[in-house]
Design a protein around this motif. Sequence first.
Motif, PDB file in Angstrom:
ATOM      1  N   UNK A 178       0.821  -1.209   0.000  1.00 44.40           N
ATOM      2  CA  UNK A 178       0.000   0.000   0.000  1.00 44.40           C
ATOM      3  C   UNK A 178       0.854   1.258   0.000  1.00 44.40           C
ATOM      4  N   UNK A 179       1.958   1.251   0.737  1.00 45.93           N
ATOM      5  CA  UNK A 179       2.829   2.433   0.779  1.00 45.93           C
ATOM      6  C   UNK A 179       3.463   2.696  -0.574  1.00 45.93           C
ATOM      7  N   UNK A 180       3.744   1.646  -1.344  1.00 47.64           N
ATOM      8  CA  UNK A 180       4.358   1.819  -2.659  1.00 47.64           C
ATOM      9  C   UNK A 180       3.332   2.284  -3.694  1.00 47.64           C
ATOM     10  N   UNK A 181       2.106   1.811  -3.575  1.00 52.26           N
ATOM     11  CA  UNK A 181       1.104   2.075  -4.618  1.00 52.26           C
ATOM     12  C   UNK A 181       0.285   3.333  -4.358  1.00 52.26           C
ATOM     13  N   UNK A 182      -0.040   3.630  -3.111  1.00 48.94           N
ATOM     14  CA  UNK A 182      -1.009   4.682  -2.815  1.00 48.94           C
ATOM     15  C   UNK A 182      -0.366   5.768  -1.946  1.00 48.94           C
ATOM     16  N   UNK A 183      -0.489   7.019  -2.392  1.00 45.53           N
ATOM     17  CA  UNK A 183       0.054   8.128  -1.625  1.00 45.53           C
ATOM     18  C   UNK A 183      -0.885   8.568  -0.506  1.00 45.53           C
ATOM     19  N   UNK A 184      -2.130   8.078  -0.514  1.00 40.62           N
ATOM     20  CA  UNK A 184      -3.080   8.472   0.545  1.00 40.62           C
ATOM     21  C   UNK A 184      -2.806   7.737   1.858  1.00 40.62           C
ATOM     22  N   UNK A 185      -2.123   6.612   1.807  1.00 43.82           N
ATOM     23  CA  UNK A 185      -1.780   5.896   3.044  1.00 43.82           C
ATOM     24  C   UNK A 185      -0.773   6.718   3.828  1.00 43.82           C
ATOM     25  N   UNK A 186      -1.115   7.055   5.055  1.00 46.98           N
ATOM     26  CA  UNK A 186      -0.222   7.874   5.880  1.00 46.98           C
ATOM     27  C   UNK A 186       0.356   7.046   7.021  1.00 46.98           C
ATOM     28  N   UNK A 187       1.114   7.704   7.870  1.00 54.19           N
ATOM     29  CA  UNK A 187       1.794   7.006   8.963  1.00 54.19           C
ATOM     30  C   UNK A 187       0.822   6.382   9.968  1.00 54.19           C
ATOM     31  N   UNK A 188      -0.209   7.093  10.446  1.00 53.27           N
ATOM     32  CA  UNK A 188      -1.152   6.431  11.365  1.00 53.27           C
ATOM     33  C   UNK A 188      -1.838   5.219  10.747  1.00 53.27           C
ATOM     34  N   UNK A 189      -2.206   5.323   9.455  1.00 55.46           N
ATOM     35  CA  UNK A 189      -2.850   4.186   8.808  1.00 55.46           C
ATOM     36  C   UNK A 189      -1.934   2.986   8.716  1.00 55.46           C
ATOM     37  N   UNK A 190      -0.675   3.220   8.316  1.00 53.96           N
ATOM     38  CA  UNK A 190       0.283   2.122   8.232  1.00 53.96           C
ATOM     39  C   UNK A 190       0.560   1.535   9.618  1.00 53.96           C
ATOM     40  N   UNK A 191       0.677   2.403  10.616  1.00 53.28           N
ATOM     41  CA  UNK A 191       0.990   1.924  11.970  1.00 53.28           C
ATOM     42  C   UNK A 191      -0.134   1.061  12.523  1.00 53.28           C
ATOM     43  N   UNK A 248      -5.752  -0.103   7.453  1.00 56.51           N
ATOM     44  CA  UNK A 248      -4.890   0.991   6.996  1.00 56.51           C
ATOM     45  C   UNK A 248      -5.688   2.058   6.251  1.00 56.51           C
ATOM     46  N   UNK A 249      -6.609   1.625   5.392  1.00 58.88           N
ATOM     47  CA  UNK A 249      -7.394   2.602   4.633  1.00 58.88           C
ATOM     48  C   UNK A 249      -8.361   3.360   5.527  1.00 58.88           C
ATOM     49  N   UNK A 250      -8.989   2.677   6.458  1.00 56.41           N
ATOM     50  CA  UNK A 250      -9.953   3.352   7.338  1.00 56.41           C
ATOM     51  C   UNK A 250      -9.255   4.418   8.178  1.00 56.41           C
ATOM     52  N   UNK A 251      -8.125   4.061   8.788  1.00 57.44           N
ATOM     53  CA  UNK A 251      -7.400   5.022   9.633  1.00 57.44           C
ATOM     54  C   UNK A 251      -6.827   6.154   8.781  1.00 57.44           C
ATOM     55  N   UNK A 252      -6.318   5.833   7.592  1.00 55.87           N
ATOM     56  CA  UNK A 252      -5.737   6.869   6.739  1.00 55.87           C
ATOM     57  C   UNK A 252      -6.787   7.872   6.275  1.00 55.87           C
ATOM     58  N   UNK A 253      -7.984   7.394   5.953  1.00 57.01           N
ATOM     59  CA  UNK A 253      -9.038   8.300   5.510  1.00 57.01           C
ATOM     60  C   UNK A 253      -9.591   9.154   6.648  1.00 57.01           C
ATOM     61  N   UNK A 254      -9.436   8.699   7.883  1.00 54.60           N
ATOM     62  CA  UNK A 254      -9.906   9.463   9.035  1.00 54.60           C
ATOM     63  C   UNK A 254      -8.861  10.414   9.588  1.00 54.60           C
ATOM     64  N   UNK A 255      -7.656  10.398   9.060  1.00 58.77           N
ATOM     65  CA  UNK A 255      -6.564  11.254   9.521  1.00 58.77           C
ATOM     66  C   UNK A 255      -6.039  12.075   8.347  1.00 58.77           C
ATOM     67  N   UNK A 256      -5.359  13.201   8.628  1.00 59.38           N
ATOM     68  CA  UNK A 256      -4.867  14.066   7.536  1.00 59.38           C
ATOM     69  C   UNK A 256      -3.837  13.339   6.674  1.00 59.38           C
ATOM     70  N   UNK A 257      -3.839  13.611   5.359  1.00 62.69           N
ATOM     71  CA  UNK A 257      -2.847  12.972   4.480  1.00 62.69           C
ATOM     72  C   UNK A 257      -1.471  13.601   4.638  1.00 62.69           C
ATOM     73  N   UNK A 258      -0.463  12.896   4.172  1.00 60.31           N
ATOM     74  CA  UNK A 258       0.891  13.438   4.164  1.00 60.31           C
ATOM     75  C   UNK A 258       1.018  14.431   3.017  1.00 60.31           C
ATOM     76  N   UNK A 259       1.532  15.642   3.247  1.00 62.02           N
ATOM     77  CA  UNK A 259       1.706  16.601   2.138  1.00 62.02           C
ATOM     78  C   UNK A 259       2.534  16.000   1.010  1.00 62.02           C
ATOM     79  N   UNK A 260       2.134  16.308  -0.204  1.00 59.87           N
ATOM     80  CA  UNK A 260       2.765  15.673  -1.362  1.00 59.87           C
ATOM     81  C   UNK A 260       4.250  16.001  -1.474  1.00 59.87           C
ATOM     82  N   UNK A 261       4.660  17.155  -0.951  1.00 63.52           N
ATOM     83  CA  UNK A 261       6.070  17.535  -1.085  1.00 63.52           C
ATOM     84  C   UNK A 261       6.996  16.590  -0.323  1.00 63.52           C
TER      85      UNK A 261
END
Length: 372
Positions: A178-191, A248-261
């Motif tokens: 998921x981390x390689x394919x999707x930029x919407x997955x953030x640290x809380x979602x992965x954790x 991972x997707x549920x938590x990532x969608x409920x938390x702010x995304x990582x800035x693209x930069x």
Amino acid sequence: MIVQRALAAKNLSHVKAGCILAGYLKLLPLFLIIMPGMISRVLFNEEIGCVDPELCQSFCGNENGCSNFAYPKLIIQTMPVGLRGLMVAVMIAALMSSLTSVFNSCSVIFTMDIWKHFRKQACDIELMIIGRVFVVTFVIISILWIPIIEMNQGSRLFDYTQSVTSFLAPPVCAVYVQAILFKRINEPGAFWGLITGLCVGLIRFIWQFSYKEPSCLNIHLDRRPFIISEVHFLHFGIILFVITCLTSWIVSLLTPPIPYKYIRRLTYFSIDDPLEPEQIPSNQILEEKENALNFDHLLDTNENDVKMHKRIFFWLCGIEKYMKSEKNGKAKNEKIDTSIEESSLWSKVCDINAVIAMGFCGFCYAFFNRFN
């Protein structure tokens, strides 16, 4: 281990080539493990293929089966004296190589991902000592775990390793994919996806190994829960992968995304971005508390004043010269080349070999599946 070696590669072509070569080597167990076991099963039908627990106990001392003795018995019974010793040496060398790789990887993960999280300014001596102490502790735990292996999975070591992998590896694989394919997955979602998957896997792991698997003759007396007796560990691995992805997707969608930069060129769909990612600001919360455990006094020790027990300690920890150069401060890290450009020739060679490897796997699956 694969991720560590991929990150240490010279360029992207070397990463691809190394992974494809590992894929080719993974095809060898079919001929080095499965087929010798089948040959041993045919040649020594009564011993290796025993079903009666009393006969198995008399043959190999294990009432659950003698499949673990298939390969050694094939070597001892069919090979001449010289080749027996050679094969034993090969087996021991392969075992030592695998164990050292596992211990080294576990040590790196513990020191760099866990220990440095609490000790961000830890010096090289401290990391070396902690890593070696962790390896010793890990080896002791592994030795104490052997009786549990003998009690479960019919004492079949191959089934045990595959079942443990199915309980613990899917969450890690899901997070990486998921981390390689999707930029919407953030640290809380992965954790939380990783923690949830590992917890579910550990529950199944402890639950399954708290029961003793009945023998083939007594399978009708199996009183284990449905999730253990009827759901195969490989099927459970698929379920665990899906649970981790959903969490991972549920938590990532409920938390702010990582800035693209911060994640430019770090996902598959942003790999061609011309700009490099910016470094995420680190949180220096624990820096003021890091003086509780300090190894700097080892660097100031005069070699002539070192006592014998300290010399032994330095030798065991690999501090031959006491690393006095550490007193002058840490060297500045050179800029790492993050270029992902690769030669078109070697890129095509890697792609063709990847297709060949996957095609051969599909052929083997289709060919041997028709015999079921």
